[in-house]
Write a protein that holds these residues in place. Structure first.
Motif, PDB file in Angstrom:
ATOM      1  N   CYS A 135       5.609 -17.825  -1.542  1.00 56.63           N
ATOM      2  CA  CYS A 135       7.074 -17.840  -1.713  1.00 56.63           C
ATOM      3  C   CYS A 135       7.601 -16.422  -1.901  1.00 56.63           C
ATOM      4  O   CYS A 135       8.624 -16.046  -1.316  1.00 56.63           O
ATOM      5  N   LEU A 136       6.908 -15.656  -2.725  1.00 54.43           N
ATOM      6  CA  LEU A 136       7.322 -14.272  -2.945  1.00 54.43           C
ATOM      7  C   LEU A 136       7.245 -13.469  -1.648  1.00 54.43           C
ATOM      8  O   LEU A 136       8.123 -12.651  -1.359  1.00 54.43           O
ATOM      9  N   MET A 137       6.194 -13.701  -0.860  1.00 54.74           N
ATOM     10  CA  MET A 137       6.063 -13.014   0.431  1.00 54.74           C
ATOM     11  C   MET A 137       7.217 -13.392   1.361  1.00 54.74           C
ATOM     12  O   MET A 137       7.766 -12.536   2.043  1.00 54.74           O
ATOM     13  N   GLY A 171      -3.861 -13.801   3.996  1.00 56.96           N
ATOM     14  CA  GLY A 171      -4.261 -12.643   4.789  1.00 56.96           C
ATOM     15  C   GLY A 171      -3.277 -12.376   5.916  1.00 56.96           C
ATOM     16  O   GLY A 171      -2.866 -11.238   6.150  1.00 56.96           O
ATOM     17  N   ILE A 172      -2.870 -13.434   6.598  1.00 56.09           N
ATOM     18  CA  ILE A 172      -1.902 -13.300   7.697  1.00 56.09           C
ATOM     19  C   ILE A 172      -0.581 -12.742   7.175  1.00 56.09           C
ATOM     20  O   ILE A 172      -0.018 -11.801   7.751  1.00 56.09           O
ATOM     21  N   ASN A 173      -0.075 -13.325   6.085  1.00 61.68           N
ATOM     22  CA  ASN A 173       1.201 -12.862   5.522  1.00 61.68           C
ATOM     23  C   ASN A 173       1.116 -11.429   5.006  1.00 61.68           C
ATOM     24  O   ASN A 173       2.057 -10.660   5.147  1.00 61.68           O
ATOM     25  N   LEU A 174      -0.002 -11.090   4.397  1.00 66.05           N
ATOM     26  CA  LEU A 174      -0.182  -9.723   3.911  1.00 66.05           C
ATOM     27  C   LEU A 174      -0.221  -8.739   5.077  1.00 66.05           C
ATOM     28  O   LEU A 174       0.384  -7.669   5.023  1.00 66.05           O
ATOM     29  N   ARG A 175      -0.935  -9.109   6.147  1.00 68.08           N
ATOM     30  CA  ARG A 175      -1.022  -8.244   7.325  1.00 68.08           C
ATOM     31  C   ARG A 175       0.354  -8.036   7.936  1.00 68.08           C
ATOM     32  O   ARG A 175       0.736  -6.918   8.285  1.00 68.08           O
ATOM     33  N   ILE A 180      -2.395  -4.038   4.519  1.00 69.58           N
ATOM     34  CA  ILE A 180      -3.677  -4.193   5.205  1.00 69.58           C
ATOM     35  C   ILE A 180      -4.873  -4.294   4.249  1.00 69.58           C
ATOM     36  O   ILE A 180      -5.706  -5.192   4.415  1.00 69.58           O
ATOM     37  N   PRO A 181      -5.021  -3.416   3.238  1.00 69.89           N
ATOM     38  CA  PRO A 181      -6.188  -3.548   2.343  1.00 69.89           C
ATOM     39  C   PRO A 181      -6.241  -4.909   1.645  1.00 69.89           C
ATOM     40  O   PRO A 181      -7.304  -5.512   1.527  1.00 69.89           O
ATOM     41  N   GLN A 182      -5.069  -5.417   1.211  1.00 71.92           N
ATOM     42  CA  GLN A 182      -5.029  -6.722   0.571  1.00 71.92           C
ATOM     43  C   GLN A 182      -5.372  -7.831   1.569  1.00 71.92           C
ATOM     44  O   GLN A 182      -6.080  -8.780   1.233  1.00 71.92           O
ATOM     45  N   ALA A 183      -4.890  -7.688   2.800  1.00 69.20           N
ATOM     46  CA  ALA A 183      -5.189  -8.685   3.830  1.00 69.20           C
ATOM     47  C   ALA A 183      -6.690  -8.755   4.083  1.00 69.20           C
ATOM     48  O   ALA A 183      -7.261  -9.847   4.179  1.00 69.20           O
ATOM     49  N   ILE A 184      -7.330  -7.616   4.168  1.00 69.03           N
ATOM     50  CA  ILE A 184      -8.788  -7.575   4.391  1.00 69.03           C
ATOM     51  C   ILE A 184      -9.512  -8.268   3.243  1.00 69.03           C
ATOM     52  O   ILE A 184     -10.464  -9.028   3.454  1.00 69.03           O
TER      53      ILE A 184
END
Length: 197
Positions: A135-137, A171-175, A180-184
């Motif tokens: 939700c925050l994303m 991961g998708i939302n972070l990317r 990127i580091p969080q997505a990985i």
């Protein structure tokens, strides 16, 4: 009858009494402590035991025990299961389903409120914590979302293979948010939960 129905033929609430020593010297006394646990049968002679939190929902990492340990150390509590635990578990699932619907409809504030309600019932609720982060994303609150994601990755929660899609979604939302580091880190967690997928 499906394979799952054959295996999972026992589940419910059990209590376990432990005797603890309190005090020192001449003031030492023995006190009985009772804990309540949600037990599910996983195989012929394997049971998964999880403690109940103060809201009467299972929480924490499961412990595996055999049938002999269950029969020797635990006492069935069917009334507690039917009157408190089962209704609370069902209500938690309804809350999460409402939250998921709100999020899918793009109503992230209502969704976040419902996910937060789920977390109040079970602080370690994986789906509730993931939902708040998503939700925050959706609202572009990446710093707050990052805090939630960091907590999730370090959470000592009972992650299961079915949680892999949540880590993948994050991961998708972070990317997409250029984190990127969080997505990985999230993709790695998804792989660790289901290395064959």
């Amino acid at each position: 009858m499906s394979e799952n129905n054959k295996i999972q033929d026992l589940s419910g609430v059990f209590s376990r009494q432990r005797i603890a020593k309190v005090g020192t010297g001449t003031t030492t006394r023995r006190v009985a402590q009772i804990g309540y646990y949600f037990v599910e049968q996983m195989a012929e002679d394997l049971f998964q035991v999880r403690p109940l939190n103060s809201n009467f929902v299972p929480t924490g990492d499961p412990e595996g025990i055999d049938r002999d340990a269950l029969l020797k150390d635990y006492t069935p509590e069917p009334e507690m299961y039917h009157k408190q635990v089962l209704p609370n578990m069902k209500e938690l699932q309804k809350t999460l389903a409402r939250a998921d619907r709100y999020r899918q409809q793009g109503n992230s504030f209502s969704a976040e409120m419902e996910y937060t309600n789920a977390i109040k019932v079970g602080e370690m609720n994986v789906r509730g914590n993931f939902g708040v982060g998503l939700c925050l994303m959706q609202r572009g609150e990446t710093e707050r979302a990052n805090d939630v994601f960091a907590r999730l990755v370090s959470m000592d929660a009972p992650f299961a293979p079915e949680h892999k899609h949540m880590f993948n979604d994050f991961g998708i939302n972070l990317r997409k948010s250029k984190m990127i580091p969080q997505a990985i880190e999230y993709y790695s967690k998804a792989i660790a939960l289901s290395p064959e997928d």
